[in-house]
Every structure is written in structure tokens, then in C-alpha cells.
Design a protein around this motif. Structure first.
Motif, PDB file in Angstrom:
ATOM      1  N   LYS A 228       0.821  -1.211   0.000  1.00  0.00           N
ATOM      2  CA  LYS A 228       0.000   0.000   0.000  1.00  0.00           C
ATOM      3  C   LYS A 228       0.848   1.250   0.000  1.00  0.00           C
ATOM      4  CE  LYS A 228      -3.668   0.127   2.907  1.00  0.00           C
ATOM      5  NZ  LYS A 228      -4.644  -0.361   3.900  1.00  0.00           N
ATOM      6  N   TYR A 229       1.938   1.245   0.771  1.00  0.00           N
ATOM      7  CA  TYR A 229       2.748   2.448   0.898  1.00  0.00           C
ATOM      8  C   TYR A 229       4.138   2.197   0.319  1.00  0.00           C
ATOM      9  CZ  TYR A 229      -1.151   3.335   4.024  1.00  0.00           C
ATOM     10  OH  TYR A 229      -2.399   3.473   4.537  1.00  0.00           O
ATOM     11  N   ALA A 230       5.056   1.761   1.132  1.00  0.00           N
ATOM     12  CA  ALA A 230       6.411   1.484   0.657  1.00  0.00           C
ATOM     13  C   ALA A 230       7.106   0.656   1.734  1.00  0.00           C
ATOM     14  CB  ALA A 230       7.163   2.780   0.416  1.00  0.00           C
ATOM     15  N   ILE A 231       8.279   0.144   1.372  1.00  0.00           N
ATOM     16  CA  ILE A 231       9.055  -0.644   2.335  1.00  0.00           C
ATOM     17  C   ILE A 231      10.253   0.195   2.779  1.00  0.00           C
ATOM     18  CG2 ILE A 231      10.426  -2.743   2.619  1.00  0.00           C
ATOM     19  CD1 ILE A 231       8.641  -3.984   0.431  1.00  0.00           C
ATOM     20  N   TYR A 232      10.414   0.375   4.067  1.00  0.00           N
ATOM     21  CA  TYR A 232      11.528   1.161   4.595  1.00  0.00           C
ATOM     22  C   TYR A 232      11.789   0.748   6.034  1.00  0.00           C
ATOM     23  CZ  TYR A 232       7.433   3.894   6.076  1.00  0.00           C
ATOM     24  OH  TYR A 232       6.219   4.278   6.588  1.00  0.00           O
ATOM     25  N   PRO A 233      13.025   0.984   6.530  1.00  0.00           N
ATOM     26  CA  PRO A 233      13.393   0.447   7.843  1.00  0.00           C
ATOM     27  C   PRO A 233      12.497   0.892   8.998  1.00  0.00           C
ATOM     28  CG  PRO A 233      15.347   1.089   6.664  1.00  0.00           C
ATOM     29  CD  PRO A 233      14.192   1.548   5.827  1.00  0.00           C
ATOM     30  N   SER A 234      11.970   2.111   8.925  1.00  0.00           N
ATOM     31  CA  SER A 234      11.188   2.562  10.083  1.00  0.00           C
ATOM     32  C   SER A 234       9.695   2.272   9.920  1.00  0.00           C
ATOM     33  CB  SER A 234      11.426   4.052  10.320  1.00  0.00           C
ATOM     34  OG  SER A 234      11.124   4.774   9.159  1.00  0.00           O
ATOM     35  N   MET A 235       9.334   1.405   8.985  1.00  0.00           N
ATOM     36  CA  MET A 235       7.903   1.128   8.757  1.00  0.00           C
ATOM     37  C   MET A 235       7.246   0.496   9.976  1.00  0.00           C
ATOM     38  SD  MET A 235       8.332  -1.984   6.004  1.00  0.00           S
ATOM     39  CE  MET A 235       6.618  -2.450   5.792  1.00  0.00           C
ATOM     40  N   GLY A 236       8.033  -0.133  10.848  1.00  0.00           N
ATOM     41  CA  GLY A 236       7.476  -0.790  12.030  1.00  0.00           C
ATOM     42  C   GLY A 236       6.823   0.161  13.018  1.00  0.00           C
ATOM     43  N   THR A 237       7.070   1.473  12.863  1.00  0.00           N
ATOM     44  CA  THR A 237       6.496   2.409  13.831  1.00  0.00           C
ATOM     45  C   THR A 237       4.971   2.400  13.800  1.00  0.00           C
ATOM     46  OG1 THR A 237       6.865   4.101  12.182  1.00  0.00           O
ATOM     47  CG2 THR A 237       8.374   4.080  14.040  1.00  0.00           C
ATOM     48  N   VAL A 238       4.380   1.911  12.709  1.00  0.00           N
ATOM     49  CA  VAL A 238       2.923   1.850  12.629  1.00  0.00           C
ATOM     50  C   VAL A 238       2.374   0.945  13.733  1.00  0.00           C
ATOM     51  CG1 VAL A 238       2.869  -0.081  11.006  1.00  0.00           C
ATOM     52  CG2 VAL A 238       0.966   1.507  11.067  1.00  0.00           C
TER      53      VAL A 238
END
Lengths: 308, 397
Positions: A228-238
Motif C-alpha cells: 500500500k505504501y512502501a518498504i523502509y526500515p522505520s515502517m514498524g512504527t505503525v
């Protein structure tokens, strides 16, 4: 492009009021769906072990990156997703074995387990930033931006897929917990871990199963979030939002987690759409405080015996 | 005995410090005067998600200084670049880096940082240290001129300012694209975004356009569909997305497509990152943005080739070009002054008039320390590439 022009036309002609509200509800459900899935991951572990697994976000991120790199390396999308789920499971169990279990054996306070989880999450996220760079990457070979139009309402394809997969996953989980023997063991442990142990249930085995499920949930959420959005290292903050959702719904309560996630998604969308996104988090945390003040157990607070 | 020893030590320290002063030329000038080598500082993003801002600039500066030293340096002295990374905690690290460059490394001038927020942090430090800072791409007016109208003497800028590009974009949108009703989607806590929005609003409404709605967001957000739905309802024909985060641009473009919105997306120089095109090239097809340079300009072709040959896998970007402009301006100022002293450099920089630097001929406005009449490149995204659509040069007022 043809369909988007039609859509723009529909938006500008005709009666928006109602269709805008419905569009916002659809968006809210799609955001809430991700929260709900992750909140279930929190609720499951909380129900058995009475602590929140704050290393959850990094499992989600690692899984998404596994999908990303394996698809780039030539795997099919399905293969990439399968690998991501496999690594999600292994990584989740790995965290349980090297971090949580040794601490539980020493009978440490639950608070330290949570702090350990936060530490793992930070360490893994920062390692990923250093090794992979903090760039945002598109999910490879998957194009999901074309909407499906239902009258004036645009529904993202990925949202529909995510909703179906999440519902199926939750359904399987429910059947597993209610109808199988290991499920019974988990419910027994949720009721009282020590008594379950005395009654001959292998609590260590239960913990592995719980972390396997948590890994699967994190991987699925990571893959959909990446698409849906993108893959990036800080994505876990969701997953912080998902934690709030699980507290609103009632910590350790699966239905509560789903409901909490959806309420939070809808609330955020309506605040962003009708008030201002600047106040969005104020409303999210405000709701959390209100729920904790007036219903400390969450919206679906249940007695300990029916936690799951 | 102890006292005598202390006295002896103190005397020794005084003699040594006097000797140190004596060995430098131009020691009577205020600020920092270079010793055997001319040290120049660089402050920028070299790590983290914004590393694309500073990494190319640092390489370009190092290459340039290498060539310069091979030709004998400046005033017969070798030049040394001292670069500090601010990637992990930008504001704090900018303050630390500037203090270190001035107090410990004794640089005569500082190049960078790339963004307004960090440039603002640096102002009091370089002013007190009397070392000029030449910012590359920090575009808010407050970097060089304080809110009360006083000039920040030690701050210089190589790029145009936000009002300048906001005004240019508003004119372009109204006159060239025939747009009449723009919606804003912006991070109102970010002064870069706010500056551009304000200037766009002023100019666009002055020439006859209107602002449909102003929606807020946060740079850490990932979902903008709620705001986009409200914008669709407002009857806007275009969206101004003034952000410095390519992630936000790509998410907005994709979600516009998901919602079936076909409005003209207007952007700013902060969009300019090749990563953006990988993330959302097709979704951004046909969007317009203002920029400080056009990479496809033939004047850069030779340089890009040379740079890529030396650093395989990397291409220079606007941040590198403006860092070179800053370096060349500092070099020019030292040559003019005849001494590598920080206050002399500061004084000479404002006398620059049609001095050839890397991107252009540069004239500095003495009352604002901004470049005079910089050309704005209007770029259109076509076939997932940034293509120059039009050059916009303001006339003299």
C-alpha cells in the motif's frame, strides 16, 4: 487514465456530501484493517504472557524486506510472500527464544520484557538503516494503484485483497484457538499460565505456537503495508498505533483488538478529513486516555476466564 | 613549590600561545585566519534517509579541492575539506559540527547545510565565531535576513528563496497551465512548506486565482486519502504539495490514483530526488515542479560524465552543484581578499557581481545575501523522468 477522469467528474458533479462520507469510511476501514491485524498480534501474546511484544514492528519490517529482496532476486511474488512469512515466523520465535524466554525463566517483571522488546526493535531498525539505507522502496512487481469504482466510491484493489486476507487469517486463527487441541492449550494458558503448566500443558510449546502466529500476522501486515505504501526500515512504527488500538479494544482480547483497530482507523480518517490531520494524533491518544479513564479494561473488557 | 610550578606552567603556556599567534599572518584580523592550509568546513546529510543530500556534494567538493590543490591551491596554500555528518539528529549535530569546525578545526568558511531548519540552528554559532556560512539549498528567507529585517551578516545563500519559487510557480500555474483553483496539502509545522504556501497564495490570488482549501499533514504520515477526498470535494483543479520529502510525494501521487483523482499536482524543489521516480514515476506523469537547476541542461553533461566515471554508481545532483558554487565563491573571495581570513571572506562575498561559478554567473545582493535573479527551472515529470519544461527568469524590479 480513463477511469480516473470519470471519477474526477463524478466528484465534481452530483451530490458529494454522502459519497464523501462513504469514501472516508472506506479509507478509514482500509487504514484500520492494518491496525487491526497488528493489534491482534499484540493481543495474542498479551493474553498468554501478560506483556506486550514491542519487538513486533521490527518483525513486520524484516518480513517486508525479505519479500522485497527475494522478489528482486527473481522469485515470484507468491514465493516472495511465502519466504517473508517463513522468515517472520523464524524471527519472531528467535526473539522469544533468545530474549523473552530466558527473562521469563528468571521470573523477571513483565515490565523488563517490554523494555527488552523496545530495545530489540530499536536495534533491529537501526541495523537495517545502516545496512540497507533508509530509502523508501516500492513493493516490486505489484501494481495496486488502479482503483475499483463502486459508483462514486473508489476502493483500492489492495484494500480489498488486504481485507479478505486479514479476515481469512483471523477466521483461521479463531478456528485454531476454538477447535483444536493446541488452541485449547493456548486458551488454558491465557486463563492461567502456571496452572496450565501444572495441569500438564507444555507452556514452552504454547509460547512457540503463539510466537509463530504472531510472526505470521506481522509478516502479512508488513507485506500489505509495503504494497500500500512502501518498504523502509522505520515502517514498524505503525505498530505503535496498533498497540493503542489493542489497548482501546481491551488488551489481550482478540475481538477487541479488531474493533479497536477499526475504530482508530475511522477516527484518524475523519479527523484528517474534517478537522485537520495536525490534530489526528491528539484525537487518537485522547481516545486512549478516555478509554483508560472510564473503561480501564478497554471497550471489550472481559473477565479473565474469557480472554480469548 | 606547587605554586612555582604552576607559575612556570602558566608562563610557558603564555609564551607558546604568543608564538602560535606570531606564526600566523593577518592575525590582527578578527575571525579565523588560515594557517599553513586553508580549512573549509562542510556540514550536511551524509547518512540516513536524507544522505542523498550531502553525499554527492561531499564527493564533488573533494574532487574539486583535489584539482585545486594540484594546481597549487589558493594563494599558494593547500585547501583541506573537513566534513561532518548531521544525518542522525540533524539540528543537534549541526550545532555540534559548527562549533567543532570553528573552535577546534579553525575553518575559514563553512559550506552547507542543505535545509532551512539546520541553517537556522547555525546562524548564532557562525555569527559569534565570525565565520561565513554559505548554505547550498536552504531556501527560507530567514536564513539570511532575520524576521526583524536585519541581515545575518555571516550567512550567504547559493539558491533562490521560497517566496521566489512560490511566486514563480503561482505565475506558471495561472498563466501557462490555466489553473484557477489550487488546494494546498502541506506540513504546516515546516517553515519551508509554510513559506512557499504563503507566497503562492499571495501571488495566485493577486493575479486572479483562488485557493480551494488548505489541508494539513505531517511528514511522518503515510496515508493522505482523507485529505485528498476533502480536496476532491472542494472543486480544486490543482494541488500544491510543498514538501521536502519524496516519500510524501510518492504516497500522495499513488493515493490520488487510488481515489481516481485527476488533478494537476504542483511541486517544489524539495521533490527533486531520483528515488521519487522509482517509487511513483508513472503516478506522477504530467506533474510540474519548480527546481533550482535542470539536470538535463547540456552545461552539466561533461561534468556528470566525469563524475560518474570517477564514482561509479553515483550521479551528481543539485546539492552537489550548489556546493561547488559555494566553494567557488569562497575561493573567489579569498583571492580577492588576498588573505584566507574568515571575516575578509564574509566581506568579499557580498561584492560578487557576475562571477562565474559552477551553475551560472553569480551576483550576490548585498542587502539580502541572496543570489540575484536566479533562474527557476520548471520541470515536468514525463516518462518517469525529470524533464525541463521551461526556464523562468524574473525581470529586474
Amino acid at each position: 487514465m480513463a477511469c480516473s477522469c470519470v471519477a474526477a467528474h463524478l466528484f465534481h458533479g452530483g451530490d458529494f456530501g454522502m459519497s464523501v462520507v462513504i469514501q472516508q469510511i472506506v479509507t478509514g476501514l482500509s487504514i484500520g484493517g492494518v491496525y487491526a491485524l497488528l493489534a491482534v498480534g499484540y493481543a495474542l501474546i498479551y493474553s498468554v504472557f501478560d506483556f506486550s511484544n514491542f519487538a513486533f514492528g521490527c518483525v513486520m519490517m524484516v518480513s517486508a524486506f525479505v519479500a522485497y529482496y527475494s522478489i528482486l532476486a527473481g522469485c515470484s511474488v507468491a514465493m516472495g510472500i511465502a519466504l517473508a512469512i517463513a522468515v517472520g515466523i523464524l524471527f519472531s520465535v528467535f526473539i522469544e527464544l533468545i530474549a523473552y524466554r530466558p527473562l521469563r525463566k528468571k521470573n523477571t517483571s513483565r515490565l523488563f520484557l517490554m523494555i527488552t522488546g523496545i530495545g530489540i526493535d530499536m536495534a533491529v531498525t537501526n541495523t537495517a538503516v545502516n545496512l540497507l539505507g533508509a530509502n523508501y522502496r516500492p513493493f516490486p512487481n505489484v501494481s495496486v494503484t488502479e482503483p475499483i469504482m463502486m459508483g462514486n466510491i473508489a476502493v483500492g484493489k489492495i484494500d480489498i485483497i488486504a481485507l479478505i486476507v486479514s479476515l481469512v487469517a483471523l477466521g483461521i486463527l479463531w478456528v485454531f484457538l476454538e477447535k483444536t487441541k493446541p488452541g485449547l492449550a493456548i486458551r488454558a494458558s491465557a486463563y492461567d499460565t502456571s496452572t496450565a503448566g501444572i495441569m500438564g500443558i507444555n507452556v514452552n510449546q504454547v509460547s512457540i505456537i503463539v510466537f509463530v502466529i504472531s510472526g505470521v500476522v506481522a509478516a502479512i501486515a508488513g507485506i500489505f503495508f509495503g504494497m500500500k505504501y512502501a518498504i523502509y526500515p522505520s515502517m514498524g512504527t505503525v505498530s505503535t498505533k496498533a498497540f493503542i488500538a489493542s489497548v482501546i479494544g481491551g488488551l489481550g482480547n482478540l475481538e477487541g483488538a479488531v474493533i479497536g483497530g477499526i475504530i482508530l482507523g475511522l477516527l484518524e480518517t475523519f479527523v484528517s478529513g474534517y478537522i485537520s490531520s495536525t490534530y489526528r494524533d491528539l484525537f487518537s491518544y485522547g481516545l486512549l486516555i478516555l478509554v483508560l479513564l472510564f473503561m480501564p479494561g478497554g471497550l471489550l473488557a472481559k473477565s479473565k476466564s474469557d480472554k480469548l | 613549590m606547587k605554586r612555582k610550578l604552576l607559575a612556570l606552567l602558566l608562563a610557558a603556556a603564555m609564551v607558546l600561545s604568543l608564538a602560535a599567534c606570531g606564526s600566523k599572518e593577518g592575525s590582527d584580523l578578527p575571525g579565523i585566519t588560515a594557517g599553513k592550509t586553508i580549512k573549509i568546513g562542510f556540514v550536511g546529510f551524509l547518512s540516513g534517509q536524507d544522505a542523498y543530500l550531502g553525499q554527492g556534494a561531499k564527493m564533488a567538493l573533494e574532487d574539486y579541492i583535489e584539482e585545486l590543490n594540484a594546481k597549487g591551491g589558493i594563494l599558494g596554500k593547500k585547501v583541506e575539506l573537513i566534513a561532518y555528518d548531521i544525518g542522525m539528529d540533524p539540528n543537534t549535530e549541526t550545532a555540534n559540527a559548527c562549533n567543532r569546525l570553528i573552535q577546534q578545526d579553525k575553518v575559514v568558511a563553512i559550506i552547507g547545510p542543505e535545509s532551512t531548519e539546520q541553517a537556522m540552528v547555525a546562524i548564532p554559532i557562525v555569527t559569534e565565531g565570525k565565520v561565513p556560512m554559505v548554505v547550498t539549498t536552504a531556501s527560507n528567507p530567514l536564513v539570511t535576513v532575520a524576521e526583524d529585517g536585519t541581515l545575518n551578516k555571516y550567512m550567504y545563500r547559493m539558491c533562490f528563496t521560497d517566496p521566489y519559487q512560490g511566486t514563480a510557480l503561482a505565475n506558471f500555474a495561472y498563466n501557462d497551465l490555466g489553473l484557477r483553483n489550487t488546494a494546498f496539502l502541506g506540513d504546516v509545522t515546516n517553515i519551508y512548506c509554510e513559506g512557499i504556501q504563503n507566497c503562492y497564495r499571495d501571488e495566485f490570488t493577486k493575479i486572479g486565482g483562488s485557493i480551494a482549501t488548505e489541508e494539513g499533514m505531517m511528514a511522518s504520515d503515510v496515508d493522505f486519502r482523507a485529505q485528498l477526498t476533502t480536496i476532491a470535494e472542494s472543486g480544486a483543479d490543482s494541488i500544491l504539495l510543498a514538501t521536502g520529502s519524496y516519500k510524501v510525494v510518492s504516497f500522495v501521487a499513488k493515493q490520488m490514483r487510488q481515489l481516481g483523482l485527476d488533478l494537476t499536482l504542483l511541486g517544489v524543489d524539495g521533490w527533486y530526488a531520483n528515488e521519487l521516480l522509482d517509487l511513483a514515476g508513472p503516478e506522477l506523469e504530467g506533474s510540474f515542479m519548480t527546481n533550482m537547476v535542470s539536470d538535463d541542461d547540456p552545461i552539466f553533461a561533461d561534468y556528470i560524465e566525469k563524475f560518474t566515471a570517477k564514482h561509479p554508481g553515483t550521479t551528481p545532483n543539485v546539492y552537489a552543484y550548489y556546493a561547488l558554487d559555494a566553494m567557488m565563491s569562497i575561493e573567489w573571495a579569498i583571492n580577492q581578499a588576498g588573505v584566507a581570513n574568515s571575516t575578509e571572506i564574509m566581506n568579499k562575498l557580498e561584492t560578487m557581481k557576475d562571477v562565474p561559478v559552477f551553475t551560472d554567473k553569480l551576483t550576490i545582493e548585498p542587502d539580502t545575501h541572496n543570489p540575484h535573479n536566479k533562474t527557476v527551472s520548471i520541470i515536468q515529470i514525463t516518462d518517469s523522468q525529470f524533464k525541463t519544461y521551461k526556464l523562468y527568469t524574473p525581470e529586474d524590479k
